[in-house]
Design an enzyme around this catalytic site. Structure first.
Site, PDB file in Angstrom:
ATOM      1  N   LYS A  76      39.549  43.732  34.941  1.00  0.00           N
ATOM      2  CA  LYS A  76      39.475  42.294  35.216  1.00  0.00           C
ATOM      3  C   LYS A  76      39.265  41.539  33.910  1.00  0.00           C
ATOM      4  CE  LYS A  76      36.967  39.183  38.406  1.00  0.00           C
ATOM      5  NZ  LYS A  76      35.859  39.122  39.385  1.00  0.00           N
ATOM      6  N   SER A 151      37.243  36.957  43.548  1.00  0.00           N
ATOM      7  CA  SER A 151      37.989  36.601  42.362  1.00  0.00           C
ATOM      8  C   SER A 151      38.710  37.764  41.674  1.00  0.00           C
ATOM      9  CB  SER A 151      37.056  35.930  41.358  1.00  0.00           C
ATOM     10  OG  SER A 151      36.059  36.835  40.937  1.00  0.00           O
ATOM     11  N   SER A 175      33.359  39.320  45.054  1.00  0.00           N
ATOM     12  CA  SER A 175      34.635  39.305  44.334  1.00  0.00           C
ATOM     13  C   SER A 175      35.359  40.635  44.214  1.00  0.00           C
ATOM     14  CB  SER A 175      34.443  38.730  42.936  1.00  0.00           C
ATOM     15  OG  SER A 175      34.519  37.340  43.006  1.00  0.00           O
TER      16      SER A 175
END
Ligand code: GLN
Length: 477
Positions: A76, A151, A175
């Site tokens: 990420k 996210s 997330s």
């Protein structure tokens, strides 16, 4: 190519050619990435090939080969890497290259994984759909009209189409887990402090953990074993050894599952149906069920958002146009900083900074921030009491993956999606989301929560559920 990652690594350690696996993954990326846009940056194919060749030489020479030998890992883009940019999905950091690697990244590299690229996210990990990335929305490989959750949506999407074997996500309020539920992948939010946050760009420090994501429960366990355990570089890291997780499924008759009303009710019909089917199956195999209610959980979302915004407003104060790429132009200090922030931050990030500063300000602090921390404490106490005697069975998301754009008109519609996931962050306990099945082609997940440092319970329950559902390693085609 839908073998589990741990198996691929074992084959490579036993002599299979890592270059072949790199080519397989590159083919998937070639085929899918244009439509899905999971990655903000990808390493060059030649660089990945070169890493595979280096590993191959190492194996031939009989040197020690790591647990993630030849696996492709996506990371990420709020987790720092020293050779690829780290943007956190924000214009503020566009082009920023960190001088160091996050501890989790270092550990993955030490185990001979190959990092394929950095994945898209909502700006500074603030969001639930990946639509709030300053760059572009990522699409769900199972239905390109829909979001992959957020996210860590880029991480989940890269796994769902086979652009990576494993992924490092982060989870402040869900997330890693919400995207897992939306893409038929697995996400585990570890116990607070089990995984070092060193090199994770902070959003809500007291809530978040770097979180392993994969296409199967055993693969998530493998990644957690590599990244977990004490790190002197993170002052909040627990003084614990690297976790060792037994890869055998739970014995249903030894299982006690708690169904907490507030974490079970309120989801859309197809989700409810699949959830109860699974629970009934487990119960018919001998699991004991207990139903209860924790009324205080109705305050979980407001408490979470108040604390997260307050922490965010403090964390984001470092972006003043000085050390990081987006600058102001000349003028007074206020004008310079104001310009950098106006340019660098998106709408939702600005909203959160303003609300966070407000919640912390003189005169309002007790009413908002302090009150939220008290609610948090009470929720933590209640949850800890329950997980002492059972594993909590909960929904992962109240809704199926929404269409792109569908929920952007009102921020509350995004916040609402986290109603079942923020609880584990407030309580600091581990939580696992895994796929249960599909409704009209859309993935549905379930969430399990255990006591602090009881990740192994979640893993063995997850393995049992994989046996029941037959879903493991699913990849969009
Ligand atoms: N959707 C939640 C938020 O926006 C959680 C995000 C996260 O876990 N990083 O705060």
């Amino acid at each position: 190519m839908s073998r589990e990652a741990w198996r691929v690594a074992e084959e490579i350690r036993a002599g299979a050619d890592p270059s072949r696996h790199v080519e397989e993954v590159l083919e998937r990326i070639e085929r899918w990435e244009g439509a899905v846009k999971a990655f903000i940056s990808l390493d060059l194919p030649e660089a990945l090939r070169e890493r595979a060749e280096r590993l191959e030489r190492k194996i031939r020479k009989g040197e020690r080969v790591g647990k993630l030998a030849g696996l492709l890992v996506s990371v990420k883009d709020n987790i720092c890497t020293s050779w690829l940019p780290t943007t956190a999905g924000s214009r503020m950091l566009e082009g920023y290259v960190s001088p160091y690697n996050a501890t989790a990244v270092e550990r993955v590299l030490q185990e001979d994984a190959i990092i394929v690229g950095k994945t898209n996210l909502d700006e500074f990990a603030m969001g639930s759909t990946t639509e709030l990335s300053a760059f572009w929305p990522t699409r769900n490989p199972w239905d390109l009209e829909r979001v992959p959750g957020g996210s860590s949506g880029g991480s989940a999407a890269s796994l769902a189409y086979g652009g990576a074997d494993l992924s490092l996500g982060s989870d402040t309020g869900g997330s890693a887990r919400l995207p897992a539920a939306y893409t038929a992948t697995v996400g585990l939010k570890p116990t607070y402090g089990l995984v070092s946050r060193y090199g994770l760009i902070p959003y809500g420090n007291s809530l978040e953990q770097i979180s392993p994501m994969a296409r199967s429960v055993r693969d998530v366990a493998l990644l957690l074993e590599v990244i977990g355990g004490w790190d002197p570089k993170d002052a909040t890291a627990l003084r614990v050894e690297r976790p060792r997780l037994d890869p055998s499924p739970a014995e249903p008759r030894a299982l006690r599952l708690c169904l907490v009303k507030e974490m079970v009710e309120g989801a859309e019909e197809p989700i409810e149906k699949l959830f109860w089917n699974t629970i009934h199956k487990l119960s018919s195999e001998g699991a004991q069920l207990e139903e209860l209610s924790i009324p205080l959980l109705s305050k979980a979302l407001p408490a979470y958002y108040t604390i997260a915004f307050a922490e965010a407003s403090s964390n984001l104060a470092r972006y003043a146009g000085i050390f990081y790429p987006t600058k102001g132009s000349s003028g007074s200090w206020e004008k310079y900083v104001g310009e950098a922030r106006a340019r660098g931050f998106g709408r939702e990030v600005k909203r959160r900074i303003l609300m966070g500063v407000y919640a912390l300000s003189e005169g309002f602090r007790d009413e908002f921030y302090v009150a939220a921390t008290k609610v948090r404490r009470a929720i933590r106490d209640e949850v800890l009491k329950v997980v002492k005697r059972c594993v909590i069975a909960a929904q992962a998301s109240p809704i199926l993956p929404p269409k792109i754009g569908e929920r952007l008109d009102d921020p509350l519609k995004l916040y609402y999606m986290d109603m079942y996931t923020v609880i584990a962050n407030l309580a600091g306990v581990p939580a696992l989301v895994q796929p249960l099945g599909f409704s009209q082609g859309l993935p549905i997940g379930i969430q399990w929560m255990a006591g602090p440092l009881e990740e192994s319970k979640l893993i063995s329950l997850g393995l049992l559920v994989e046996e029941l559902t037959g879903i493991k390693g699913a990849m969009a085609e």
